[in-house]
Design an enzyme around this catalytic site. Structure first.
Site, PDB file in Angstrom:
ATOM      1  N   GLY A 100       2.385   5.317  10.113  1.00 62.28           N
ATOM      2  CA  GLY A 100       2.936   6.077   8.992  1.00 62.28           C
ATOM      3  C   GLY A 100       4.434   5.878   8.858  1.00 62.28           C
ATOM      4  O   GLY A 100       5.128   6.699   8.258  1.00 62.28           O
ATOM      5  N   ASP A 113       6.519   5.180   0.043  1.00 60.03           N
ATOM      6  CA  ASP A 113       7.016   4.201   1.024  1.00 60.03           C
ATOM      7  C   ASP A 113       7.825   3.109   0.324  1.00 60.03           C
ATOM      8  O   ASP A 113       8.890   2.705   0.797  1.00 60.03           O
ATOM      9  CB  ASP A 113       5.848   3.536   1.761  1.00 60.03           C
ATOM     10  N   ALA A 170       4.845  -1.294   3.385  1.00 64.21           N
ATOM     11  CA  ALA A 170       5.733  -1.344   2.207  1.00 64.21           C
ATOM     12  C   ALA A 170       7.001  -2.135   2.524  1.00 64.21           C
ATOM     13  O   ALA A 170       7.439  -2.973   1.730  1.00 64.21           O
ATOM     14  CB  ALA A 170       6.099   0.064   1.761  1.00 64.21           C
TER      15      ALA A 170
HETATM   16  O1  PMV Z   1       0.275   7.167   5.893  1.00 61.82           O
HETATM   17  P1  PMV Z   1       1.371   8.064   6.354  1.00 61.82           P
HETATM   18  O2  PMV Z   1       1.177   8.519   7.744  1.00 61.82           O
HETATM   19  O3  PMV Z   1       2.727   7.566   5.986  1.00 61.82           O
HETATM   20  O4  PMV Z   1       1.345   9.429   5.576  1.00 61.82           O
HETATM   21  C1  PMV Z   1       0.532   9.722   4.570  1.00 61.82           C
HETATM   22  C2  PMV Z   1       1.043  10.927   3.894  1.00 61.82           C
HETATM   23  C3  PMV Z   1      -0.072  11.771   3.334  1.00 61.82           C
HETATM   24  O5  PMV Z   1       0.556  12.819   2.629  1.00 61.82           O
HETATM   25  C4  PMV Z   1      -0.915  12.351   4.437  1.00 61.82           C
HETATM   26  C5  PMV Z   1      -0.960  10.973   2.391  1.00 61.82           C
HETATM   27  C6  PMV Z   1      -0.311  10.523   1.102  1.00 61.82           C
HETATM   28  O6  PMV Z   1      -0.879   9.613   0.463  1.00 61.82           O
HETATM   29  O7  PMV Z   1       0.706  11.090   0.674  1.00 61.82           O
END
Ligand code: PMV
Length: 320
Positions: free
Chosen positions: A101, A148, A106
């Site tokens: 995450g 991202d 990106a």
């Molecule tokens: O994929 P990550 O860990 O960067 O985070 C996703 C963030 C969420 O809010 C859980 C999902 C989203 O699409 O916003």
């Protein structure tokens, strides 16, 4: 000529999961980078190599492995728009752990698209790079939120109200503080965790609504505190936000142990960042407490990275 384009990763400070139902989120860049280098290729081909994945492909020859398809997609789109591509050797290198995450995909597609564009003599303007990166992100994430990509491109802090409403947030970062990104060692699929949370929402909509309202208030308050540079209080809000993440079911013993120990040793705030169920925890602390906290959680994680938030986004350089 050798081109280097570097793009940073990101963390979510507030609002993950709640953002899926339209609640604002707060995120920032961090100084972990993906770098793409492009230079002439002596054998006349278009060769791509990922140092972190230890694999690559020759463009136009056999279909690359699935993980590399986003890069092929970008090359396809660039050649459709600007004509056939010259020979080049493209190398990508990353210090962003994958599937945590931290926005590694990106940052990869942004640095890759920008470097190839620059090499063929097209200025990597933000809108163009964003469009190419979003196309590549669709292969990885299905329906990317755009958070991202926005951060990796523009850097800094952002207040995210939806894919079409991403606002720069003029946070006043203070060097007396620092931030740790602590990996749990457990990777997970964001899509599955999101699904689990939404199922809980459906089972208890009235209760969950209240939690989502609180999350909205947290993001709005955090925004003001960050602009005013009140980082102690930002830390406290991180703890409140984490409580909500526990309520919606994305905490696991590994995240909780890191969080409890960090707070016990003097951290100002500690929370899951991103989808949870593993992934990463972020910890805000005063620099003077850094060693105590790092030593205190060392046995709980193999990945403790001190990062600087809010650094600039995509940057390219050319060497002749
Ligand atoms: O994929 P990550 O860990 O960067 O985070 C996703 C963030 C969420 O809010 C859980 C999902 C989203 O699409 O916003």
């Amino acid at each position: 000529m050798k081109i280097c384009c570097k793009a940073p990763g990101k963390i979510i400070w507030f609002g993950e999961h709640f953002v899926v139902k339209g609640i604002p989120a707060v995120a920032s860049s961090v100084d972990l980078y993906v770098r793409t280098y492009v230079e002439p290729c002596k054998d006349g081909k278009i060769r791509f190599w990922s140092k972190s994945l230890e694999k690559g492909f020759v463009y136009g020859e056999k279909e690359p492995d699935e993980e590399l398809l986003p890069f092929k997609r970008i090359l396809d789109l660039i050649s459709e728009r600007y004509g056939s591509l010259p020979n080049m050797k493209i190398t990508i290198d990353s210090d962003i752990p994958i599937s945590y995450g931290l926005g590694s995909s990106a940052a990869s597609s942004i640095s890759f698209a920008a470097a190839v564009l620059k090499y063929i003599g097209v200025e990597p303007m933000p809108e163009l790079v964003k469009e190419l990166s979003m196309e590549a992100e669709k292969i990885v994430h299905g329906k990317p939120s755009g958070i991202d990509t926005a951060i990796s491109l523009h850097g800094s802090f952002i207040y995210y109200l939806g894919p079409h409403d991403i606002r720069p947030l003029n946070a006043r970062w203070n060097e007396e503080y620092t931030l740790l990104v602590i990996g749990t060692g457990i990777t997970r699929s964001t899509g599955l965790v999101v699904k689990k949370v939404l199922e809980r929402y459906e089972r208890f909509p009235n209760i969950m609504n209240k939690i989502y309202e609180a999350a909205s208030e947290i993001s709005a308050t955090a925004k003001t505190l960050m602009i005013n540079g009140e980082w102690d209080r930002v830390g406290e809000l991180m703890n409140i936000n984490h409580g909500l993440l526990v309520s919606i079911g994305v905490a696991i013993p590994e995240t909780e142990r890191i969080i409890h120990n960090s707070l016990r040793l003097g951290a100002l705030g500690a929370k899951i960042s991103g989808a949870g169920m593993g992934g990463i925890v972020i910890v805000l602390l005063r620099k003077k407490n850094r060693d105590t906290i790092i030593n205190g959680v060392a046995s709980l994680s193999n990945e403790i990275i001190e990062v600087k938030p809010g650094i600039p986004g995509l940057e390219c350089s050319v060497k002749d």
